[in-house]
Design a protein around this motif. Sequence first.
Motif, PDB file in Angstrom:
ATOM      1  N   ILE A 263       0.854  -1.192   0.000  1.00 30.41           N
ATOM      2  CA  ILE A 263       0.000   0.000   0.000  1.00 30.41           C
ATOM      3  C   ILE A 263       0.888   1.240   0.000  1.00 30.41           C
ATOM      4  N   GLN A 264       0.635   2.146  -0.942  1.00 33.62           N
ATOM      5  CA  GLN A 264       1.411   3.367  -1.050  1.00 33.62           C
ATOM      6  C   GLN A 264       0.870   4.409  -0.073  1.00 33.62           C
ATOM      7  N   PHE A 265       1.761   4.992   0.726  1.00 30.40           N
ATOM      8  CA  PHE A 265       1.371   6.031   1.675  1.00 30.40           C
ATOM      9  C   PHE A 265       1.488   7.408   1.021  1.00 30.40           C
ATOM     10  N   SER A 266       0.621   8.298   1.495  1.00 28.25           N
ATOM     11  CA  SER A 266       0.659   9.689   1.035  1.00 28.25           C
ATOM     12  C   SER A 266       0.117  10.560   2.156  1.00 28.25           C
ATOM     13  N   ASP A 267       0.144  11.863   1.963  1.00 24.77           N
ATOM     14  CA  ASP A 267      -0.415  12.767   2.974  1.00 24.77           C
ATOM     15  C   ASP A 267      -1.937  12.732   2.896  1.00 24.77           C
ATOM     16  N   VAL A 268      -2.556  12.307   3.996  1.00 24.45           N
ATOM     17  CA  VAL A 268      -4.012  12.115   4.028  1.00 24.45           C
ATOM     18  C   VAL A 268      -4.620  13.012   5.097  1.00 24.45           C
ATOM     19  N   ASP A 269      -5.694  13.684   4.759  1.00 25.66           N
ATOM     20  CA  ASP A 269      -6.420  14.529   5.716  1.00 25.66           C
ATOM     21  C   ASP A 269      -7.287  13.627   6.586  1.00 25.66           C
ATOM     22  N   ILE A 270      -6.751  13.257   7.758  1.00 28.33           N
ATOM     23  CA  ILE A 270      -7.472  12.342   8.646  1.00 28.33           C
ATOM     24  C   ILE A 270      -8.671  13.026   9.302  1.00 28.33           C
ATOM     25  N   SER A 271      -8.622  14.349   9.403  1.00 28.47           N
ATOM     26  CA  SER A 271      -9.755  15.081   9.985  1.00 28.47           C
ATOM     27  C   SER A 271     -11.013  14.864   9.157  1.00 28.47           C
ATOM     28  N   GLU A 272     -10.869  14.980   7.851  1.00 27.39           N
ATOM     29  CA  GLU A 272     -12.006  14.805   6.944  1.00 27.39           C
ATOM     30  C   GLU A 272     -12.535  13.372   6.988  1.00 27.39           C
ATOM     31  N   ILE A 273     -11.614  12.410   7.086  1.00 30.34           N
ATOM     32  CA  ILE A 273     -12.018  10.994   7.118  1.00 30.34           C
ATOM     33  C   ILE A 273     -12.829  10.697   8.362  1.00 30.34           C
ATOM     34  N   ILE A 292     -23.556  11.234  19.267  1.00 30.78           N
ATOM     35  CA  ILE A 292     -22.149  11.222  18.859  1.00 30.78           C
ATOM     36  C   ILE A 292     -21.619  12.653  18.891  1.00 30.78           C
ATOM     37  N   GLN A 293     -20.648  12.905  19.769  1.00 30.64           N
ATOM     38  CA  GLN A 293     -20.038  14.225  19.885  1.00 30.64           C
ATOM     39  C   GLN A 293     -18.623  14.168  19.305  1.00 30.64           C
ATOM     40  N   THR A 294     -18.254  15.174  18.535  1.00 33.60           N
ATOM     41  CA  THR A 294     -16.927  15.198  17.909  1.00 33.60           C
ATOM     42  C   THR A 294     -16.149  16.440  18.326  1.00 33.60           C
ATOM     43  N   ASP A 295     -14.874  16.257  18.493  1.00 30.48           N
ATOM     44  CA  ASP A 295     -13.947  17.366  18.784  1.00 30.48           C
ATOM     45  C   ASP A 295     -12.705  17.114  17.925  1.00 30.48           C
ATOM     46  N   ILE A 296     -12.772  17.587  16.700  1.00 27.19           N
ATOM     47  CA  ILE A 296     -11.759  17.238  15.700  1.00 27.19           C
ATOM     48  C   ILE A 296     -11.012  18.484  15.228  1.00 27.19           C
ATOM     49  N   ASP A 297      -9.709  18.492  15.417  1.00 24.35           N
ATOM     50  CA  ASP A 297      -8.904  19.598  14.880  1.00 24.35           C
ATOM     51  C   ASP A 297      -8.921  19.533  13.353  1.00 24.35           C
ATOM     52  N   PRO A 298      -9.089  20.674  12.698  1.00 20.49           N
ATOM     53  CA  PRO A 298      -9.189  20.672  11.226  1.00 20.49           C
ATOM     54  C   PRO A 298      -7.842  20.481  10.540  1.00 20.49           C
ATOM     55  N   GLU A 299      -7.897  19.902   9.345  1.00 18.21           N
ATOM     56  CA  GLU A 299      -6.758  19.793   8.435  1.00 18.21           C
ATOM     57  C   GLU A 299      -5.539  19.113   9.072  1.00 18.21           C
ATOM     58  N   VAL A 300      -5.788  18.085   9.857  1.00 19.23           N
ATOM     59  CA  VAL A 300      -4.689  17.291  10.410  1.00 19.23           C
ATOM     60  C   VAL A 300      -4.310  16.234   9.376  1.00 19.23           C
ATOM     61  N   THR A 301      -3.053  16.243   8.997  1.00 21.74           N
ATOM     62  CA  THR A 301      -2.586  15.358   7.926  1.00 21.74           C
ATOM     63  C   THR A 301      -1.693  14.254   8.478  1.00 21.74           C
ATOM     64  N   VAL A 302      -1.983  13.042   8.057  1.00 21.63           N
ATOM     65  CA  VAL A 302      -1.179  11.871   8.442  1.00 21.63           C
ATOM     66  C   VAL A 302      -0.587  11.259   7.179  1.00 21.63           C
ATOM     67  N   HIS A 303       0.663  10.857   7.275  1.00 19.30           N
ATOM     68  CA  HIS A 303       1.297  10.172   6.140  1.00 19.30           C
ATOM     69  C   HIS A 303       0.954   8.694   6.236  1.00 19.30           C
ATOM     70  N   GLY A 304      -0.040   8.292   5.441  1.00 15.48           N
ATOM     71  CA  GLY A 304      -0.491   6.911   5.511  1.00 15.48           C
ATOM     72  C   GLY A 304      -1.389   6.577   4.339  1.00 15.48           C
ATOM     73  N   SER A 305      -2.258   5.608   4.537  1.00 19.55           N
ATOM     74  CA  SER A 305      -3.162   5.138   3.492  1.00 19.55           C
ATOM     75  C   SER A 305      -4.573   5.641   3.777  1.00 19.55           C
ATOM     76  N   SER A 306      -5.176   6.309   2.819  1.00 20.72           N
ATOM     77  CA  SER A 306      -6.539   6.817   2.981  1.00 20.72           C
ATOM     78  C   SER A 306      -7.523   5.670   3.220  1.00 20.72           C
ATOM     79  N   MET A 307      -7.368   4.589   2.459  1.00 22.45           N
ATOM     80  CA  MET A 307      -8.270   3.445   2.595  1.00 22.45           C
ATOM     81  C   MET A 307      -8.159   2.829   3.990  1.00 22.45           C
ATOM     82  N   GLN A 308      -6.938   2.670   4.475  1.00 22.62           N
ATOM     83  CA  GLN A 308      -6.746   2.055   5.786  1.00 22.62           C
ATOM     84  C   GLN A 308      -7.227   2.974   6.906  1.00 22.62           C
ATOM     85  N   LEU A 309      -7.032   4.277   6.769  1.00 22.75           N
ATOM     86  CA  LEU A 309      -7.498   5.201   7.805  1.00 22.75           C
ATOM     87  C   LEU A 309      -9.020   5.221   7.867  1.00 22.75           C
ATOM     88  N   LYS A 310      -9.679   5.104   6.712  1.00 23.59           N
ATOM     89  CA  LYS A 310     -11.143   4.994   6.700  1.00 23.59           C
ATOM     90  C   LYS A 310     -11.590   3.715   7.409  1.00 23.59           C
TER      91      LYS A 310
END
Length: 417
Positions: A263-273, A292-310
């Motif tokens: 799996i190829q990693f890239s910069d993924v916006d985990i906040s949006e996911i 369901i209550q959320t407290d999510i910092d915006p535009e946090v980017t993780v170097h990983g797989s979008s599919m796996q983070l979902k």
Amino acid sequence: MIKRLRKNIICVNMLLVGIVILAIFGVVCFNSYQTAYSSLEHGMTDVLKKGNRMDDEAPISEKIGKRDFKGEMPMQLSSYVIVELNDDNSVKSKTENNLSIDSEILEKCISYVTSHHEHNGQLNEYSLMYAHDDFQEETKIIFTENSSVYNAFFNTLIISALLFLASMVVIALISLWLSGFAVKPVKKAWQQQKQFVADASHELKTPLTVILANNNIMMTHKNNKVSEETQWLESTEEEAQHMKQLIDQMLFLAKSDAGNNNIQFSDVDISEIIEGTALNFEPVAFEREILIQTDIDPEVTVHGSSMQLKQLAHILIDNAVKYSSDKSDITIKLKKSGEQITFTVNNFGNEIPPEELEHIFDRFYRAEKSRTTKGYGLGLSIAQNIVESMNGKLTAESNKENGTTFTAVFKNNRQSK
């Protein structure tokens, strides 16, 4: 297999260490022999140079002589025979000191020494050592017993052998103890593999049984139309989908274990996911009056797989919704601090006991409170695998006061834009 592996580890360890110790003791024995031989040889040469007796009034330095023979001290001889030879190698004079050699044997020894032209050596046939030199016009040969050399050698050999045996016993005990630690991870992996196969077989057996039963029922209704067998066809489809899901999960874990996910990693916006995944579970939670209550910092980017983070977000949030009490709250947080990103999912339901919590990430493990909930017990194991593949760590805590919290911490990842 584990016993055989442990036995092999002990044997290999003892063999390698035994060879090293044996080599060390071999060097010690050889050095002991060489030292005793050189010391006796030095002692004979020293006596030969000083005449047939040691002058008690001579200076100590003269008694000992110069330190030849690599600095060994000469052995003080208590028994020897010195012969002085004529030009034709006949015995001119003989001096005996606590040692007597038969005339015939002495003649043979002199013949051997004069014919080989060596300054020193051994006559093993007669258990003698000799040294000779020419002093101006005189030729003298000294003979002494070589038993002291061999006694020193055999004493060292016996001591070394006893030490070697004792060392091997100690090494065997240490190897036995250490092998237990060495095979512990292998034993655990082997047991997990057997359990994995047994659990997978069990999980696959149930849908296969249902599919075969449905097929048998439809076989008895050969004259019926397809529309009349919808119940059995839908049941077969459902069980087949469950089998596919289970096989896909097992393949994911197997590929992860083998490092073949590719799996190829890239910069993924985990906040949006996470926001999108949480939104998808709103209808399910609403039916049970779960907020369901959320407290999510915006535009946090993780170097990983979008599919796996979902998949990670889906597993943790789905797990929280399944095991939350009705009319309770689920809190989802995503925070960034320096080089660290923290994703937490908290819910309130039945507390997970400590003895179950330590197995919560084991494959096919399901806590007692989740036995009635549909699933295979692979979700959290997959979630942990996903987090670890991105240099992170997934942990779980559970108590009555704070509920159950899953925390995924990512380190050394690229963060916000």
